[in-house]
Write an enzyme that holds these catalytic residues in place. Structure first.
Site, PDB file in Angstrom:
ATOM      1  N   CYS A  38     -60.192 132.470  -9.610  1.00 11.51           N
ATOM      2  CA  CYS A  38     -61.373 132.520 -10.004  1.00 11.51           C
ATOM      3  C   CYS A  38     -61.761 133.908 -10.690  1.00 11.51           C
ATOM      4  O   CYS A  38     -62.623 133.854 -11.645  1.00 11.51           O
ATOM      5  CB  CYS A  38     -62.441 132.519  -8.708  1.00 11.51           C
ATOM      6  N   CYS A  57     -76.661 128.082 -10.247  1.00 14.65           N
ATOM      7  CA  CYS A  57     -77.285 127.766  -8.940  1.00 14.65           C
ATOM      8  C   CYS A  57     -78.919 127.901  -8.994  1.00 14.65           C
ATOM      9  O   CYS A  57     -79.376 128.970  -9.259  1.00 14.65           O
ATOM     10  CB  CYS A  57     -76.931 128.223  -7.814  1.00 14.65           C
ATOM     11  N   ASP A 104     -64.665 113.714   8.217  1.00 10.52           N
ATOM     12  CA  ASP A 104     -65.869 114.197   8.637  1.00 10.52           C
ATOM     13  C   ASP A 104     -66.311 113.599   9.919  1.00 10.52           C
ATOM     14  O   ASP A 104     -67.608 113.522  10.125  1.00 10.52           O
ATOM     15  CB  ASP A 104     -66.982 113.658   7.632  1.00 10.52           C
ATOM     16  N   CYS A 108     -70.529 129.707 -11.165  1.00 14.66           N
ATOM     17  CA  CYS A 108     -71.036 128.617  -9.961  1.00 14.66           C
ATOM     18  C   CYS A 108     -72.250 129.306  -9.459  1.00 14.66           C
ATOM     19  O   CYS A 108     -73.408 128.855  -9.226  1.00 14.66           O
ATOM     20  CB  CYS A 108     -70.156 128.148  -9.137  1.00 14.66           C
ATOM     21  N   CYS A 124     -73.228 123.322  -9.574  1.00 19.27           N
ATOM     22  CA  CYS A 124     -71.959 124.663  -9.287  1.00 19.27           C
ATOM     23  C   CYS A 124     -70.551 124.004  -9.595  1.00 19.27           C
ATOM     24  O   CYS A 124     -69.563 124.839  -9.680  1.00 19.27           O
ATOM     25  CB  CYS A 124     -71.941 125.196  -8.081  1.00 19.27           C
TER      26      CYS A 124
HETATM   27 FE1  SF4 Z   1     -76.554 125.535  -5.708  1.00 16.35          FE
HETATM   28 FE2  SF4 Z   1     -76.392 122.819  -6.432  1.00 16.35          FE
HETATM   29 FE3  SF4 Z   1     -74.086 124.390  -5.794  1.00 16.35          FE
HETATM   30 FE4  SF4 Z   1     -76.032 123.955  -3.940  1.00 16.35          FE
HETATM   31  S1  SF4 Z   1     -74.767 122.516  -4.872  1.00 16.35           S
HETATM   32  S2  SF4 Z   1     -74.911 125.641  -4.365  1.00 16.35           S
HETATM   33  S3  SF4 Z   1     -77.884 124.013  -5.150  1.00 16.35           S
HETATM   34  S4  SF4 Z   1     -75.635 124.549  -7.685  1.00 16.35           S
END
Ligand code: SF4
Length: 400
Positions: free
Chosen positions: A201, A211, A146, A207, A257
């Protein structure tokens, strides 16, 4: 001792494969979990990446990403003469559970419950680089975690470390997606690995479905403007009102996710002592977080990736999380006290978030409403910041 193989082009020859095999062994000895090698050619999906930025999906990272776009195209920009990109996956503590789940505690993404992985991996990359430079005299290396604009996921996918899951993270069939990526650029040409050709997948959309902020508008496209992980880590400004209830208790990152991924069910985690999650750190008390001044914040999170959120970002998210759970087991007096103190903080963003949280409490705990309104009105009289004023007025229930 230098290997017998002395050329700077290891390619697919027996000598090259021997170097690679020893490099792999050395990487495992140092604590990396998997290694893959690819060429230094620009990865094919970079156009996809620049279109993604053009669509406005990079959120607050857009400026940085645009500035470094040309650097990302060619690893030669990071190490002159790069011929191979060695990508390394390092499993982290996937079993870290949010065992003390409680509404008055904030939730931290698994990868961040422990030492800052940048420090751990950087030191290991440097050691691996030195090993290769000794094994192949004259070659140069540069480690990246990073720390420089390298398209890490793209190179890692091409080096066979996983396929792109629908939430954009790489998935390995055995290890799932709970792993860090880092890269070692080198001027020596090593035998390459091959990408995973199959999209394992299939038709699964778990996922995307889980969200809470619809941050995945289509498979393999992330809208960082909506992603809780990006909002809690990279964005230190006010959070749009519409997203606040969806934060739940997440105060740094979001694992939702990843948690629903079938491939993560058997993720191995790690026994690596430097990458263990720290017990009792996975769910810090929101009230305690809101009491941290600048120096207490730096002290508490010294050596932790959480520093990246900065005090204002973390405490803002803690205030939002408290606002989301006003009636929980949380000690109401302590919660109110901490929000009222945050209402007077030096940072307008934190004052605004605290006002919003108090507004939630005002509506849901009628017995405390007079006390809350008094505190908000007192602050409104002194408030100079327009955005904080707006939040306070909304919290009192005045017209905006
Ligand atoms: Fe959605 Fe959380 Fe995944 Fe971001 S980290 S895409 S908010 S489920």
């Amino acid at each position: 001792m230098p290997l017998a193989f002395q050329e700077q082009s290891a390619d697919q020859s027996d000598g090259g494969r021997r170097v690679l095999e020893r490099l792999r062994q050395e990487s495992l000895r140092l604590g990396f979990s998997r290694l893959g090698v690819t060429t230094a050619e620009p990865p094919p999906r970079l156009d996809h990446f620049s279109k993604w930025i053009d669509r406005g999906f990079a959120g607050v990272m857009e400026g940085w990403m645009r500035r470094h776009l040309s650097l990302r195209r060619n690893p030669d920009n990071l190490l002159l003469g790069t011929r191979s990109v060695i990508m390394l996956a390092t499993d982290y503590d996937a079993r870290a559970v949010h065992s003390r789940k409680s509404p008055d505690r904030g939730q931290i993404a698994r990868y961040a419950i422990g030492r800052d992985y940048h420090d751990v991996l950087r030191s290991r990359l440097n050691q691996l680089g030195r090993w290769l430079e000794e094994a192949m005299p004259g070659c140069k290396t540069r480690g990246v975690v990073d720390s420089a604009p390298l398209a890490e996921r793209e190179f890692a996918a091409r080096a066979g470390l996983g396929w792109f899951g629908k939430n954009t993270m790489l998935i390995d069939q055995r290890a799932g997606s709970y792993f860090f990526l880092s890269g070692l650029l080198t001027t020596v040409s090593l035998p390459i690995d091959y990408p995973v050709e199959v999209d394992h997948c299939g038709t699964c959309t778990a996922c995307l479905d889980i969200c809470p902020t619809d941050a995945l508008p289509e498979p393999r496209v992330l809208d960082a403007n909506r992603c809780i992980s990006a909002l809690t880590i990279e964005d230190h400004g006010p959070v749009a009102e519409t997203f606040r209830p969806h934060f739940g208790n997440w105060i740094f990152g979001c694992d939702l996710c990843q948690e629903v991924r079938p491939w993560n069910r058997y993720a191995p985690g790690t026994e690596d002592p430097e990458l263990q999650s720290i017990e009792n750190e996975e769910m810090p008390s929101l009230v305690e977080l809101l009491s941290l001044d600048k120096s207490a914040f730096r002290k508490k999170f010294h050596g932790s990736p959480i520093l990246r959120a900065k005090r204002v970002g973390l405490l803002r998210s803690a205030a939002i999380a408290l606002g989301n759970h006003p009636l929980a087991n949380c000690d109401i007096s302590a919660g109110l006290h901490s929000l009222c103190r945050a209402l007077q903080d030096d940072e307008p963003v934190l004052r605004g978030a605290a006002a919003w949280a108090l507004g939630q409490w005002r509506q849901r705990i009628p017995t405390k409403a007079p006390q809350i309104i008094d505190a908000l009105q007192a602050q409104l009289a002194d408030e100079q910041d327009d955005s904080a004023k707006y939040e306070i007025r909304s919290a009192i229930g005045q017209s905006k």
